[in-house]
Design an enzyme around this catalytic site. Structure first.
Site, PDB file in Angstrom:
ATOM      1  N   ASP A  93      -7.889  13.538 -24.700  1.00  0.00           N
ATOM      2  CA  ASP A  93      -7.816  12.135 -24.286  1.00  0.00           C
ATOM      3  C   ASP A  93      -7.201  11.395 -25.472  1.00  0.00           C
ATOM      4  OD1 ASP A  93      -8.260   9.456 -23.909  1.00  0.00           O
ATOM      5  OD2 ASP A  93     -10.328   9.670 -23.228  1.00  0.00           O
ATOM      6  N   LYS A  99      -2.869   0.629 -25.002  1.00  0.00           N
ATOM      7  CA  LYS A  99      -3.272   0.514 -26.414  1.00  0.00           C
ATOM      8  C   LYS A  99      -2.022   0.648 -27.287  1.00  0.00           C
ATOM      9  CE  LYS A  99      -7.992   2.041 -25.486  1.00  0.00           C
ATOM     10  NZ  LYS A  99      -8.166   2.851 -24.274  1.00  0.00           N
ATOM     11  N   ARG A 121      -2.397  -2.503 -18.524  1.00  0.00           N
ATOM     12  CA  ARG A 121      -3.667  -1.775 -18.446  1.00  0.00           C
ATOM     13  C   ARG A 121      -3.525  -0.675 -17.417  1.00  0.00           C
ATOM     14  NH1 ARG A 121      -7.917  -4.859 -20.654  1.00  0.00           N
ATOM     15  NH2 ARG A 121      -9.156  -3.048 -20.156  1.00  0.00           N
ATOM     16  N   THR A 167      -4.641   6.060 -21.822  1.00  0.00           N
ATOM     17  CA  THR A 167      -4.428   4.738 -21.243  1.00  0.00           C
ATOM     18  C   THR A 167      -2.992   4.366 -21.567  1.00  0.00           C
ATOM     19  OG1 THR A 167      -5.275   3.758 -23.276  1.00  0.00           O
ATOM     20  CG2 THR A 167      -6.814   3.932 -21.442  1.00  0.00           C
ATOM     21  N   TYR A 209       0.850  -1.204   0.000  1.00  0.00           N
ATOM     22  CA  TYR A 209       0.000   0.000   0.000  1.00  0.00           C
ATOM     23  C   TYR A 209       0.876   1.242   0.000  1.00  0.00           C
ATOM     24  CZ  TYR A 209      -5.000  -0.531   0.196  1.00  0.00           C
ATOM     25  OH  TYR A 209      -6.297  -0.713  -0.154  1.00  0.00           O
ATOM     26  N   GLU A 256      -0.536   4.856  -0.364  1.00  0.00           N
ATOM     27  CA  GLU A 256      -1.372   6.050  -0.610  1.00  0.00           C
ATOM     28  C   GLU A 256      -0.519   7.312  -0.490  1.00  0.00           C
ATOM     29  OE1 GLU A 256      -4.857   5.832   1.863  1.00  0.00           O
ATOM     30  OE2 GLU A 256      -5.575   4.059   0.803  1.00  0.00           O
TER      31      GLU A 256
END
Ligand code: DSN
Length: 424
Positions: A192, A221, A227, A218, A47, A49
């Protein structure tokens, strides 16, 4: 614990499916083995954060270095001053941009989903359309973004933000023209670039960064990474729109965006995915990536020409990037039927609405095809004719199971020439 063979057998089957088939989904690609391996590592347990050097948990000294590497490499790729590599997806990245700059009910302008836009650009079913007032521009009957319509809606409605970018658009964008009208009305321009990002990184398409205030993408692609999502600014800026953070303080855009990702819309970043992003970004910085991008465009153009020669109707008549959109109405086949039948021949693509479609989004009149994944597998211009011949044979014998089965066998044999993850 016993090995979970049930799940691992399914994973093996998926690898086999990917190896045997021709992958033409425009948003998919094949990562390198090292990118894939990074995701199955101990980093998944951590973790973290917060951001490198300012975390809410102990033990972050290693993941800080991993995340900083990803940030530094991404900034180098796009010559940016700010990058956030934490968004879990493109939709998350876009959600953070909305949260950073828009208040509920404010207006923004984006490309209509039915004309090639994305869900997060204002679909009524999406948070973007539910929370804000979404206005839409479309494409002309020739399939090119209708810049005149965009300008006229922008001048009349004065949206706070204009989005450029698409999920099913095969032409390059005139970012400069969009920025000009945005400056007239004082709007933010948000690009985008999820689909063409790799081709932009390779310097093969117009550069959105000088004209667009905020850019998201993203990473899986055309960038060929894991991903995930990213947010970038070439030039950070004190925002002239008077946008404040949740405590009412005026902040720089980079700071508003960081806050909008964490704690605004996400908790702990996926550091195993960020490690994979860092590796993919390293691969993009190599000389090989430019050659890959060039091959993607050459393959897409060779494929488009082969379809046109067989009387397929390509929206806009061709492509500048990695994808094409085909209207099948002159062949009397729906997108749904084409997708489902081609699937049985090991050719994977997706049904897609075409501009001015008269069928529902579940049926559609078109298919979308991208060549990023088959280019990664090593295909060149000459192979595009073979792929088009396979597709045409299935579509022209769409109810003939024997022909479909024969093509499935031929596809499997053909794909043996392009090994996928031979080490696995
Ligand atoms: N689902 C992606 C695509 O296929 O284009 C966009 O999010």
């Amino acid at each position: 614990m016993q090995r979970d063979t049930l799940v691992f057998d399914l994973i093996d089957k998926e690898l086999e499916r990917q190896r045997d088939g021709i992958e033409l989904i425009a948003s998919e690609n094949f990562t390198s083995l090292q990118v894939m391996q990074a995701m199955g590592t101990s980093l998944t347990n951590k973790y973290a954060e917060g951001y490198p050097g300012r975390r809410y948990y102990g033990g972050c000294e290693i993941v800080d270095q991993v995340e900083q590497l990803a940030i530094d490499r991404l900034k180098e790729i796009f010559n940016c001053s700010y990058a956030n590599v934490q968004p879990h997806s493109g939709a998350q990245a876009n959600g953070a941009v909305f949260l950073a700059v828009m208040k509920p009910g404010e207006k923004f302008l984006g490309l209509d989903l039915s004309m090639g836009g994305h869900l997060t650009h204002g679909s009524p079913a999406n948070f973007s359309g539910k929370t804000y007032e979404a206005l839409h521009y479309g494409v002309t009957k020739d399939g090119i973004v209708d810049y005149e319509q965009l300008e006229s809606i922008a001048r009349k409605e004065k949206p706070k933000m204009i989005i450029c970018g698409a999920s099913a658009y095969s032409r390059d964008w005139d970012y400069k023209r969009i920025r000009a009208v945005a400056d007239e009305i004082g709007a933010i321009v948000f690009a985008d670039i999820a689909h063409p990002a790799g081709l932009i990184a390779a310097g093969l398409l117009n550069d959105p960064f000088d004209h667009c205030h905020i850019v998201t993408s993203t990473t899986h692609k055309t960038l060929r990474g894991p991903r995930g999502g990213i947010i970038m600014l070439r030039h950070d800026f004190e925002n002239p729109w008077g946008i404040k953070d949740p405590k009412g303080n005026l902040r720089k855009m980079s700071s508003l965006l960081d806050l909008a990702v964490f704690p605004g819309t996400q908790g702990g970043p996926l550091e195993h995915v960020i490690a994979a992003k860092a590796i993919a970004f390293g691969e993009i910085l190599s000389e090989d990536f430019k050659a890959y991008g060039q091959q993607v465009i050459s393959n897409a153009q060779a494929m488009a020409a082969a379809f046109v020669a067989k009387d397929y109707h390509l929206i806009s008549g061709g492509t500048d990037n990695h994808l094409m959109l085909i209207d099948l109405r002159n062949k009397n086949i729906t997108g749904k039927k084409a997708q489902e039948t081609l699937d049985r021949a090991h050719i994977t693509l997706n049904k897609n609405a075409v501009p001015f479609d008269d069928k529902s989004p579940f049926v559609t009149s078109g298919i979308r095809i991208g060549v990023s994944a088959i280019t990664t597998r090593g295909m060149k211009e000459g192979h595009m004719q073979t792929v088009v011949d396979f597709i045409d044979k299935v579509l022209m014998h769409i109810d003939d199971e024997a022909t479909i089965a024969a093509v499935a066998n031929d596809v499997k044999e053909f794909m043996k020439k392009f090994p996928l993850y031979p080490e696995l």
